[in-house]
Design a protein around this motif. Structure first.
Motif, PDB file in Angstrom:
ATOM      1  N   VAL A 189       0.847  -1.202   0.000  1.00 55.66           N
ATOM      2  CA  VAL A 189       0.000   0.000   0.000  1.00 55.66           C
ATOM      3  C   VAL A 189       0.877   1.245   0.000  1.00 55.66           C
ATOM      4  O   VAL A 189       0.639   2.192  -0.777  1.00 55.66           O
ATOM      5  N   LEU A 190       1.889   1.268   0.857  1.00 50.81           N
ATOM      6  CA  LEU A 190       2.782   2.428   0.938  1.00 50.81           C
ATOM      7  C   LEU A 190       3.540   2.630  -0.374  1.00 50.81           C
ATOM      8  O   LEU A 190       3.674   3.758  -0.855  1.00 50.81           O
ATOM      9  N   THR A 191       4.006   1.543  -0.963  1.00 49.93           N
ATOM     10  CA  THR A 191       4.760   1.637  -2.217  1.00 49.93           C
ATOM     11  C   THR A 191       3.874   2.105  -3.367  1.00 49.93           C
ATOM     12  O   THR A 191       4.284   2.938  -4.178  1.00 49.93           O
ATOM     13  N   ALA A 192       2.659   1.565  -3.443  1.00 41.77           N
ATOM     14  CA  ALA A 192       1.742   1.957  -4.515  1.00 41.77           C
ATOM     15  C   ALA A 192       1.325   3.418  -4.371  1.00 41.77           C
ATOM     16  O   ALA A 192       1.253   4.159  -5.365  1.00 41.77           O
ATOM     17  N   SER A 193       1.046   3.857  -3.142  1.00 45.42           N
ATOM     18  CA  SER A 193       0.632   5.251  -2.943  1.00 45.42           C
ATOM     19  C   SER A 193       1.766   6.212  -3.275  1.00 45.42           C
ATOM     20  O   SER A 193       1.534   7.291  -3.836  1.00 45.42           O
ATOM     21  N   GLY A 249       0.941   4.090  11.367  1.00 46.30           N
ATOM     22  CA  GLY A 249       1.719   5.214  10.841  1.00 46.30           C
ATOM     23  C   GLY A 249       1.991   5.073   9.357  1.00 46.30           C
ATOM     24  O   GLY A 249       1.962   6.070   8.614  1.00 46.30           O
ATOM     25  N   ARG A 250       2.251   3.847   8.910  1.00 39.86           N
ATOM     26  CA  ARG A 250       2.501   3.621   7.483  1.00 39.86           C
ATOM     27  C   ARG A 250       1.249   3.916   6.653  1.00 39.86           C
ATOM     28  O   ARG A 250       1.328   4.471   5.558  1.00 39.86           O
ATOM     29  N   TYR A 251       0.087   3.552   7.179  1.00 45.27           N
ATOM     30  CA  TYR A 251      -1.149   3.832   6.438  1.00 45.27           C
ATOM     31  C   TYR A 251      -1.437   5.340   6.412  1.00 45.27           C
ATOM     32  O   TYR A 251      -1.954   5.859   5.409  1.00 45.27           O
ATOM     33  N   VAL A 252      -1.113   6.033   7.498  1.00 45.32           N
ATOM     34  CA  VAL A 252      -1.260   7.491   7.507  1.00 45.32           C
ATOM     35  C   VAL A 252      -0.354   8.109   6.455  1.00 45.32           C
ATOM     36  O   VAL A 252      -0.750   9.023   5.720  1.00 45.32           O
TER      37      VAL A 252
END
Length: 441
Positions: A337-341, A378-381
């Motif tokens: 998710v973090l990489t795609a965003s 925190g990663r999702y934020v």
């Protein structure tokens, strides 16, 4: 063959020699020593690959050369990542390392590589513009800092593919797995990208500029140059194939010895080793006023990672004895998710073919912040922040959304004279004083 070229090649071979000796004899003194020896060999081989791939543009011109260069430059990363995916077929705990290596290299390329090249190019452009104004080469006006790097118009094809891939990337965390059908679709997309890149060329590509070892190879007579390029490809590939497995194993084993999370080493140390030569070559291009060529190569590398690399993971996993789907746990889903965003944000800020310094600073800043936000929430934020910035950039660049998304499907045609008006030469990146002047618009 020039003595300087021989010296550089010999240095790389000497660095790689201990790894070959370790591999042939089976000598494994210590995980940390193995990590250093085989890691050094991977870096040395990556330099040989980078020189050969760049010099190959002498014989393969246009956007296809950039795509091939980007693919070859990340071969060391492919070797390590596919080993983890293959091993996960029989030992499921290795699946996390396959995801870690891919997401780490992907974020490193965009969060560190892109800003490094853009900021370097803009500093060089500002100095060139100031120098040109002092000499009277351009109209006298108050000097001001370069604010944006102009990208060649043919880069819209790469950005278009990357935009589509970044959207498709969210299917992975939603599914919680990388199924074989998605892998096949991504590999086919990579093939389509190469085919479209081969058609996306200029009528007058102009003379390529080379730096470092590639420049020495490019100066050789045609037959000697091609023989050298092929020989370097073969030698580098042999070093990588012999070093990838023990290097990957050493990354996992040395974590315990050093008291460092093995996941962290796999995610950041391996990509840094394999992509260092690519970053160095791109930075050298930027220092010579060839920012368009530098960032173009790194954008193409992102396309390769999200298509061929990700698509190959379930194939390697299946061939290793696992099912035809690479399952992800909660940590890996969060990483994707973090990489795609981050990728969506990167695409959004360059839709208009202008890379601003503040955009580069934002990418670098958010990349650095992730190391201080280790928990899942925190990663999702951080992912949401990426997407909010992306939405803002998409609103600003709304007129460029449809042309960019349509670029991969648009009928192939030579890059027209419109690029000449932008960059000062047909289809190539602005160089020297042209880049400096273009960045002031």
């Amino acid at each position: 063959m020039p003595a300087e070229l021989i010296r550089r090649i010999l240095i790389c071979l000497v660095i790689a020699a201990p790894a070959i000796a370790f591999r042939v004899t089976g000598f494994r003194p210590d995980p940390v020593v193995d990590l250093l020896v085989f890691g050094a060999a991977v870096v040395a081989a990556a330099f040989l690959l980078a020189w050969a791939a760049e010099a190959a543009q002498k014989d393969i011109s246009g956007a296809l050369a950039i795509a091939i260069l980007a693919f070859i430059a990340v071969l060391p990363e492919y070797a390590v990542d596919l080993f983890y995916a293959f091993r996960s077929g029989s030992e499921p705990e290795y699946a996390q390392f396959a995801a870690a290596n891919m997401t780490g290299s992907n974020r490193l390329l965009l969060g560190f590589g892109w800003p490094l090249v853009v900021i370097t190019a803009l500093i060089v452009a500002r100095r060139m513009t100031t120098k040109a104004m002092r000499s009277g080469a351009v109209a006298a006006k108050p000097a001001r800092a370069a604010h944006a790097l102009e990208l060649p118009k043919e880069n819209r094809l790469d950005i278009g593919f990357l935009a589509l891939l970044s959207i498709a990337a969210f299917a992975i965390p939603l599914l919680g797995t990388i199924p074989i059908w998605l892998g096949a679709l991504l590999v086919v997309t990579f093939g389509l990208y190469l085919w479209r890149a081969s058609k996306n060329h200029s009528d007058d590509d102009g003379e390529e500029e080379f730096v470092g070892g590639a420049a020495l190879i490019a100066e050789l007579p045609t037959r000697a140059r091609r023989a050298t390029v092929i020989a370097l490809f073969v030698v580098a590939a042999a070093i990588i194939l012999s070093s990838a497995e023990p290097f990957a194993e050493a990354l996992v084993s040395s974590g315990s010895s050093l008291g460092i999370d093995s996941y962290f080493l796999v995610q950041w140390l391996a990509p840094l080793a394999s992509e260092a030569p690519e970053f160095i070559v791109a930075t050298m291009f930027a220092l010579r006023g060839m920012g368009g060529a530098a960032i173009g190569t790194l954008i193409a590398s992102k396309v390769n990672q999200w298509s061929l690399l990700v698509g190959s993971l379930p194939v390697a996993h299946g061939l290793g004895g696992g099912g035809w789907a690479l399952e992800l746990d909660a940590r890996q889903v969060e990483e994707f998710v973090l990489t795609a965003s981050q990728t969506v944000m990167g695409v959004a800020i360059i839709l208009a073919l202008r890379f601003h310094w503040w955009s580069a600073a934002a990418l670098a800043g958010l990349f650095a912040v992730q190391f201080f936000v280790p928990d899942e929430n925190g990663r999702y934020v951080l992912s949401v922040i990426h997407l909010v910035i992306a939405v803002g950039a998409l609103i600003v660049h709304r007129r460029d959304i449809v042309p960019t998304l349509a670029a991969p499907f648009r009928r192939a045609r030579p890059v027209d004279a419109e690029i000449t008006g932008r960059d000062g030469d047909a289809g190539g990146p602005a160089t020297g004083q042209q880049a400096a002047v273009a960045s002031q618009r």
